[in-house]
Design a protein around this motif. Structure first.
Motif, PDB file in Angstrom:
ATOM      1  N   ASN A 157       0.837  -1.196   0.000  1.00  0.00           N
ATOM      2  CA  ASN A 157       0.000   0.000   0.000  1.00  0.00           C
ATOM      3  C   ASN A 157       0.874   1.248   0.000  1.00  0.00           C
ATOM      4  O   ASN A 157       1.944   1.274   0.617  1.00  0.00           O
ATOM      5  N   THR A 158       0.415   2.278  -0.695  1.00  0.00           N
ATOM      6  CA  THR A 158       1.125   3.552  -0.649  1.00  0.00           C
ATOM      7  C   THR A 158       0.968   4.150   0.752  1.00  0.00           C
ATOM      8  O   THR A 158      -0.038   3.898   1.434  1.00  0.00           O
ATOM      9  N   PRO A 159       1.933   4.937   1.192  1.00  0.00           N
ATOM     10  CA  PRO A 159       1.874   5.480   2.558  1.00  0.00           C
ATOM     11  C   PRO A 159       0.726   6.454   2.742  1.00  0.00           C
ATOM     12  O   PRO A 159       0.352   7.186   1.824  1.00  0.00           O
ATOM     13  N   ASN A 160       0.177   6.445   3.933  1.00  0.00           N
ATOM     14  CA  ASN A 160      -0.933   7.335   4.261  1.00  0.00           C
ATOM     15  C   ASN A 160      -0.362   8.670   4.729  1.00  0.00           C
ATOM     16  O   ASN A 160      -0.224   8.934   5.931  1.00  0.00           O
ATOM     17  N   LEU A 161      -0.018   9.517   3.777  1.00  0.00           N
ATOM     18  CA  LEU A 161       0.614  10.801   4.069  1.00  0.00           C
ATOM     19  C   LEU A 161      -0.301  11.948   3.662  1.00  0.00           C
ATOM     20  O   LEU A 161      -1.115  11.814   2.746  1.00  0.00           O
ATOM     21  N   ASP A 162      -0.128  13.049   4.339  1.00  0.00           N
ATOM     22  CA  ASP A 162      -0.826  14.265   3.942  1.00  0.00           C
ATOM     23  C   ASP A 162      -0.090  14.861   2.752  1.00  0.00           C
ATOM     24  O   ASP A 162       1.051  15.302   2.863  1.00  0.00           O
ATOM     25  N   ARG A 163      -0.741  14.889   1.598  1.00  0.00           N
ATOM     26  CA  ARG A 163      -0.077  15.390   0.388  1.00  0.00           C
ATOM     27  C   ARG A 163      -0.302  16.882   0.170  1.00  0.00           C
ATOM     28  O   ARG A 163       0.296  17.474  -0.712  1.00  0.00           O
ATOM     29  N   SER A 164      -1.186  17.481   0.959  1.00  0.00           N
ATOM     30  CA  SER A 164      -1.467  18.920   0.808  1.00  0.00           C
ATOM     31  C   SER A 164      -0.581  19.723   1.748  1.00  0.00           C
ATOM     32  O   SER A 164      -1.043  20.425   2.652  1.00  0.00           O
ATOM     33  N   TYR A 168       3.041  27.983  -0.369  1.00  0.00           N
ATOM     34  CA  TYR A 168       3.488  28.990  -1.331  1.00  0.00           C
ATOM     35  C   TYR A 168       2.843  30.329  -1.003  1.00  0.00           C
ATOM     36  O   TYR A 168       1.814  30.408  -0.321  1.00  0.00           O
ATOM     37  N   GLN A 169       3.476  31.386  -1.496  1.00  0.00           N
ATOM     38  CA  GLN A 169       2.981  32.751  -1.310  1.00  0.00           C
ATOM     39  C   GLN A 169       2.018  33.084  -2.439  1.00  0.00           C
ATOM     40  O   GLN A 169       2.411  33.184  -3.605  1.00  0.00           O
ATOM     41  N   ASP A 170       0.761  33.215  -2.095  1.00  0.00           N
ATOM     42  CA  ASP A 170      -0.211  33.602  -3.113  1.00  0.00           C
ATOM     43  C   ASP A 170      -0.055  35.099  -3.409  1.00  0.00           C
ATOM     44  O   ASP A 170       0.509  35.850  -2.611  1.00  0.00           O
ATOM     45  N   CYS A 184      -0.483  29.969   1.334  1.00  0.00           N
ATOM     46  CA  CYS A 184      -1.439  28.887   1.057  1.00  0.00           C
ATOM     47  C   CYS A 184      -0.740  27.539   1.076  1.00  0.00           C
ATOM     48  O   CYS A 184       0.493  27.453   0.979  1.00  0.00           O
ATOM     49  N   GLN A 185      -1.535  26.501   1.196  1.00  0.00           N
ATOM     50  CA  GLN A 185      -1.037  25.128   1.094  1.00  0.00           C
ATOM     51  C   GLN A 185      -1.832  24.380   0.034  1.00  0.00           C
ATOM     52  O   GLN A 185      -3.022  24.634  -0.161  1.00  0.00           O
ATOM     53  N   SER A 186      -1.154  23.463  -0.638  1.00  0.00           N
ATOM     54  CA  SER A 186      -1.831  22.693  -1.687  1.00  0.00           C
ATOM     55  C   SER A 186      -1.155  21.346  -1.834  1.00  0.00           C
ATOM     56  O   SER A 186      -0.092  21.091  -1.261  1.00  0.00           O
ATOM     57  N   HIS A 187      -1.771  20.491  -2.639  1.00  0.00           N
ATOM     58  CA  HIS A 187      -1.116  19.236  -3.004  1.00  0.00           C
ATOM     59  C   HIS A 187      -0.120  19.503  -4.130  1.00  0.00           C
ATOM     60  O   HIS A 187      -0.093  20.596  -4.725  1.00  0.00           O
ATOM     61  N   ILE A 192       2.700  22.548  -8.602  1.00  0.00           N
ATOM     62  CA  ILE A 192       3.473  22.608  -9.844  1.00  0.00           C
ATOM     63  C   ILE A 192       2.828  23.595 -10.816  1.00  0.00           C
ATOM     64  O   ILE A 192       3.525  24.406 -11.451  1.00  0.00           O
ATOM     65  N   SER A 193       1.520  23.543 -10.939  1.00  0.00           N
ATOM     66  CA  SER A 193       0.815  24.482 -11.815  1.00  0.00           C
ATOM     67  C   SER A 193       0.999  25.920 -11.355  1.00  0.00           C
ATOM     68  O   SER A 193       1.215  26.834 -12.170  1.00  0.00           O
ATOM     69  N   LYS A 194       0.923  26.130 -10.040  1.00  0.00           N
ATOM     70  CA  LYS A 194       1.134  27.466  -9.475  1.00  0.00           C
ATOM     71  C   LYS A 194       2.556  27.952  -9.754  1.00  0.00           C
ATOM     72  O   LYS A 194       2.773  29.132 -10.082  1.00  0.00           O
ATOM     73  N   PHE A 195       3.508  27.052  -9.632  1.00  0.00           N
ATOM     74  CA  PHE A 195       4.904  27.431  -9.876  1.00  0.00           C
ATOM     75  C   PHE A 195       5.109  27.847 -11.330  1.00  0.00           C
ATOM     76  O   PHE A 195       5.785  28.850 -11.610  1.00  0.00           O
TER      77      PHE A 195
END
Length: 299
Positions: A157-164, A168-170, A184-187, A192-195
């Motif tokens: 099983n993949t690890p149960n991690l918080d991916r969000s 980043y600075q909005d 802000c925080q995101s997954h 990547i899209s924000k970057f």
């Protein structure tokens, strides 16, 4: 020549003509019957194929969202016992049945090249990482840490991690000036899209507050480099998956579709084999077209 001989000759000629005519008739009749039998057998085979494909879809309905990944499982590991049933069930189907199943579900990528497409696609991704200044290259040696997701941890099983957890600075843009907003925080996918958006904005706008984004590859490396190997491989595969998706719009000549969203981008990743195949799917969708010697299907 006596009349009797002439009559005999005429009867012989007539008999020969009749014999030939009957032979031709019987030959054509046999041809028609063979053709009819072949058509009926073909129709029966197509009906059976269609029926078997429908049975497959019904029997695997709970995992049908993973069907696009079956093409990769079949090409790369068709004798491997997978954790997910649909991969195994698809691998046990004939090529004809596989094609019919994919056709019924409108799966676009139905074949993969015979040559080492993974290396070629990975090289293209690495070139994009440098071009877009996305940070440290984590995909050296044919993305070995992504491949370890399958070869070391496939059925786990993949690890149960918080991916969000990507901060980043909005900001907003007013009169060609970038003005900071809240943190802000995101997954990873959104980050990547924000970057990429930020990289574009900072080149055409003023940035008096010196707003900065950490390159996503550097961010992932810092986040996972000191973790155990399983966690590091996990983040590497996620990074490949989401980088490939986000960069698709910049690769007109190598992509198969012109949208960043794919049929499996939101598919639940439960096992490492799912993660591995989903990363390769996005990679191929973005970089697999027009490979130097590719014989794979074009969309």
């Amino acid at each position: 020549m006596p009349v009797s001989d002439i009559i005999q000759l005429v009867f012989s000629a007539i008999s020969l003509v009749i014999t030939i005519s009957i032979s031709i008739f019987l030959f054509k009749l046999e041809q028609r019957q063979s053709k009819r039998f072949f058509q009926e057998r073909t129709e029966q085979k197509l009906e059976e194929l269609d029926h078997n494909a429908e049975n497959f879809l019904i029997q695997n309905s709970q995992e049908i969202e993973y069907l696009p990944l079956c093409v990769f499982a079949n090409k790369l590991n068709n004798t491997h016992g997978h954790k997910r049933n649909i991969y195994n069930n698809f691998n046990m189907c004939s090529e004809e049945l596989q094609a019919k199943i994919l056709e019924k579900q409108n799966i676009k990528i139905t074949k993969l090249p015979d040559q080492d497409w993974l290396s070629a696609c990975t090289d293209r991704l690495i070139a994009d990482i440098e071009k877009h200044q996305l940070g440290k290259n984590l995909f050296f040696d044919d993305a070995k840490y992504v491949q370890q997701c399958f070869f070391h941890f496939s059925k786990e099983n993949t690890p149960n991690l918080d991916r969000s957890i990507f901060r980043y600075q909005d900001y907003y843009i007013n009169n060609e000036t970038m003005t900071p907003l809240s943190i802000c925080q995101s997954h990873l996918h959104l980050y990547i899209s924000k970057f990429l958006t930020f990289s574009h904005d900072k080149n055409i706008n003023n940035n008096p507050s010196n707003i900065e984004f950490r390159p996503p590859c550097d961010y992932v490396y810092k986040l996972s480099a000191k973790k155990d190997n399983k966690i590091y491989c996990y983040w590497n595969a996620l990074l490949m998956r989401y980088l490939s998706s986000a960069l698709r719009k910049y690769n007109e000549t190598t992509r198969f579709v012109n949208i960043t969203y794919s049929p499996i981008i939101d598919t639940k990743i439960e096992y490492f084999e799912d993660l591995y195949y989903s990363a390769l799917y996005e990679l191929y969708l973005t970089y697999g077209n027009n490979l130097p010697t590719t014989q794979g299907e074009q969309l």
